[in-house]
Design an enzyme around this catalytic site. Structure first.
Site, PDB file in Angstrom:
ATOM      1  N   GLU A  82       0.838  -1.213   0.000  1.00  0.00           N
ATOM      2  CA  GLU A  82       0.000   0.000   0.000  1.00  0.00           C
ATOM      3  C   GLU A  82       0.871   1.261   0.000  1.00  0.00           C
ATOM      4  O   GLU A  82       1.728   1.420   0.872  1.00  0.00           O
ATOM      5  CB  GLU A  82      -0.923  -0.016   1.229  1.00  0.00           C
ATOM      6  CG  GLU A  82      -1.984   1.061   1.183  1.00  0.00           C
ATOM      7  CD  GLU A  82      -2.982   0.971   2.349  1.00  0.00           C
ATOM      8  OE1 GLU A  82      -3.242  -0.146   2.834  1.00  0.00           O
ATOM      9  OE2 GLU A  82      -3.486   2.019   2.763  1.00  0.00           O
ATOM     10  N   LYS A 266      -7.671  -1.288  11.292  1.00  0.00           N
ATOM     11  CA  LYS A 266      -6.944  -1.667  10.062  1.00  0.00           C
ATOM     12  C   LYS A 266      -5.786  -0.696   9.851  1.00  0.00           C
ATOM     13  O   LYS A 266      -4.688  -1.084   9.459  1.00  0.00           O
ATOM     14  CB  LYS A 266      -7.905  -1.666   8.870  1.00  0.00           C
ATOM     15  CG  LYS A 266      -7.332  -2.247   7.590  1.00  0.00           C
ATOM     16  CD  LYS A 266      -6.585  -1.249   6.726  1.00  0.00           C
ATOM     17  CE  LYS A 266      -6.109  -1.875   5.436  1.00  0.00           C
ATOM     18  NZ  LYS A 266      -5.332  -0.932   4.605  1.00  0.00           N
ATOM     19  N   ASP A 282       4.651 -13.999  11.528  1.00  0.00           N
ATOM     20  CA  ASP A 282       3.346 -14.489  11.085  1.00  0.00           C
ATOM     21  C   ASP A 282       2.303 -13.390  11.312  1.00  0.00           C
ATOM     22  O   ASP A 282       1.755 -13.243  12.399  1.00  0.00           O
ATOM     23  CB  ASP A 282       3.019 -15.757  11.904  1.00  0.00           C
ATOM     24  CG  ASP A 282       1.689 -16.379  11.523  1.00  0.00           C
ATOM     25  OD1 ASP A 282       0.878 -15.718  10.835  1.00  0.00           O
ATOM     26  OD2 ASP A 282       1.454 -17.526  11.939  1.00  0.00           O
ATOM     27  N   HIS A 379      -3.258   9.946  -0.474  1.00  0.00           N
ATOM     28  CA  HIS A 379      -3.338   8.652  -1.165  1.00  0.00           C
ATOM     29  C   HIS A 379      -3.195   8.842  -2.668  1.00  0.00           C
ATOM     30  O   HIS A 379      -2.465   8.121  -3.331  1.00  0.00           O
ATOM     31  CB  HIS A 379      -4.685   7.983  -0.878  1.00  0.00           C
ATOM     32  CG  HIS A 379      -4.665   7.168   0.380  1.00  0.00           C
ATOM     33  ND1 HIS A 379      -5.677   6.325   0.743  1.00  0.00           N
ATOM     34  CD2 HIS A 379      -3.734   7.056   1.359  1.00  0.00           C
ATOM     35  CE1 HIS A 379      -5.382   5.747   1.889  1.00  0.00           C
ATOM     36  NE2 HIS A 379      -4.223   6.179   2.288  1.00  0.00           N
TER      37      HIS A 379
HETATM   38  C1  MEV Z   1      -6.137   2.807   4.957  1.00  0.00           C
HETATM   39  O1  MEV Z   1      -5.237   1.786   4.639  1.00  0.00           O
HETATM   40  C2  MEV Z   1      -6.215   2.994   6.454  1.00  0.00           C
HETATM   41  C3  MEV Z   1      -7.267   4.017   6.938  1.00  0.00           C
HETATM   42  O2  MEV Z   1      -8.537   3.689   6.402  1.00  0.00           O
HETATM   43  C4  MEV Z   1      -7.278   3.937   8.450  1.00  0.00           C
HETATM   44  C5  MEV Z   1      -8.384   4.743   9.107  1.00  0.00           C
HETATM   45  O3  MEV Z   1      -9.431   4.950   8.475  1.00  0.00           O
HETATM   46  O4  MEV Z   1      -8.175   5.125  10.282  1.00  0.00           O
HETATM   47  C6  MEV Z   1      -6.932   5.410   6.470  1.00  0.00           C
END
Ligand code: MEV
Length: 427
Positions: A82, A266, A282, A379
């Site tokens: 990413e 995430k 892992d 992004h």
């Molecule tokens: C993207 O990889 C991660 C985010 O979605 C985390 C978040 O929303 O806090 C930007």
């Protein structure tokens, strides 16, 4: 002393970055060569790592900069697909650095091995008998793990739980706690519970079914904390207090809503997983443990906590991180050895603590962007590089195409191809 602060690193060529990294963390010429080897994983090593290997599969290997953890600088190796993960972690680490960086720590490596007993005639009496036999079970566990015991690790405790099955049977579940030292410990734990299960069966008077470690490694927690002064948060027309307030709202959203918490967590795992992959760990086990731990209050929630105290944004993170700095991957994968060398850690607890700090940094960067200009600006700026490359642009043209896509506000492959055609006709 090595430094994690290399200003304008991202503007250098890859060769120049390697040179500066080698200087910063004092890599040997052999280590620099490993970094420069196109395929750091030899095929014969890949062949012994998994079944049916037919090749190797490369991913970008980058370094996050600016990290200071417990007063020491660490350059953080990351393997990830990413685009924004490395930049985001480095940015948050720079903000955190202004106030002394992160503090982090991790528990000793007590992994949980589970023995599931079914067909137990009297579960209550079985719990009593297993409790009375604790010392005998621990002695047998010690006998089965001489190597770990010699290294000061080894069995720590035996606990018993009753678990009701969906069909209404009461299962007796024995937890064997094993400190696996600098190993993740899956094999040690699984071997131990398989060895102990006949004895456990005999004591409890039931039938052993599963004997396997639990990835909810909540006796092996890692923690990180950070304090960010408002002054370090100001950006793009927002003053620091406003950014802190908006970040607090972002956190409160994750704390109260599982749909948001999943994405928030995430973002935390973006950084943790990237270090896990780079260091040969892992990451599925870490992911499983993290998300299960995110439910420990009974409902899925935020793994991190944020608050405002005296004009500072104060954050902390706690989650299970079962990682290794020893074992086959470290021995045989040159890239993993190099990653650990770059990070400069000497044991699994130190690695877990730094990973928690990286998770907290990733979280801070995501919330700061989300709560101010939005995530897409950053992004898209990074994504445009990949789109420009995919459209066939190289070198200076690729950079020009990237700029034009961003100026047009459209980062799409068709648009990129059309812009590239126009560029090529003109040159
Ligand atoms: C993207 O990889 C991660 C985010 O979605 C985390 C978040 O929303 O806090 C930007």
């Amino acid at each position: 002393m090595s430094t994690s602060r290399i200003p304008a690193f991202y503007q250098l060529t890859v060769a120049e970055r390697r040179r500066r990294l080698a200087e910063a963390v004092e890599l040997s010429s052999a280590e620099v060569e490993t970094l420069a080897t196109a395929d750091a994983l030899p095929l014969d090593v890949a062949d012994i790592m998994i079944e049916n290997a037919v090749g190797t599969f490369a991913l970008p290997f980058g370094v996050a900069l600016n990290f200071q953890v417990n007063g020491r600088d660490h350059v953080v190796p990351m393997v990830v697909e990413e685009p924004s993960v490395v930049a985001a972690a480095s940015y948050a680490a720079l903000i955190a650095r202004a106030a002394g960086g992160f503090v982090a720590e991790a528990d000793p490596g007590a992994m949980i091995g589970q023995i599931q007993l079914v067909h137990v005639a009297d579960p209550g009496a079985a719990v009593e008998r297993l409790g009375a036999a604790r010392a005998r079970l621990l002695a047998a566990a010690e006998e089965a793990t001489p190597g770990l015991c010699r290294r000061g690790a080894g069995p720590r405790d035996v606990e018993v739980r009753l678990v009701r099955s969906p069909r209404g049977e009461t299962m007796v579940v024995v937890h064997v706690l094993l400190d696996t030292g600098d190993a993740m410990g899956a094999n040690a734990v699984n071997s131990l519970v398989e060895t102990l299960s006949p004895m456990v069966e005999e004591i409890a008077g039931g039938t052993a079914c599963l004997r396997i470690l639990s990835n909810l490694a909540d006796r092996r927690l890692a923690r990180a904390a950070v304090r960010v002064p408002f002054s370090a948060l100001a950006r793009d027309g927002y003053d620091g207090a406003e950014v802190a307030e908006r970040i607090l709202y972002a956190y409160e959203f994750a704390a109260a809503d599982p749909y948001r918490a999943a994405t928030h967590n995430k973002g935390i795992m973006n950084g943790i997983d990237a270090v896990a992959v780079a260091t040969g760990n892992d990451w599925r086990a870490i992911e499983a443990g993290a998300h299960a731990y995110a439910c420990h209050d009974g409902v899925y929630g935020s793994l991190s906590r944020w608050a405002i105290e005296k004009r500072e944004l104060v954050g902390s993170l706690e989650l299970p991180i079962a990682v290794s700095t020893v074992g086959p991957a470290v021995q045989s994968h040159p890239g993993v050895r190099l990653a650990l060398r770059i990070l400069g850690v000497s044991n699994a607890r130190e690695l877990a603590g730094i990973m928690a700090a990286v998770g907290l940094a990733s979280n801070l960067a995501a919330m700061r962007a989300l709560a101010t200009e939005g995530i897409q600006k950053g992004h898209m700026a990074l994504h445009a590089r990949s789109v420009s490359h995919a459209a066939g642009a190289r070198g200076e043209k690729a950079e020009e195409l990237r700029r034009r896509m961003l100026a047009a506000g459209e980062v799409k492959i068709d648009r990129a191809r059309a812009l590239l055609r126009a560029l090529e006709t003109r040159s």
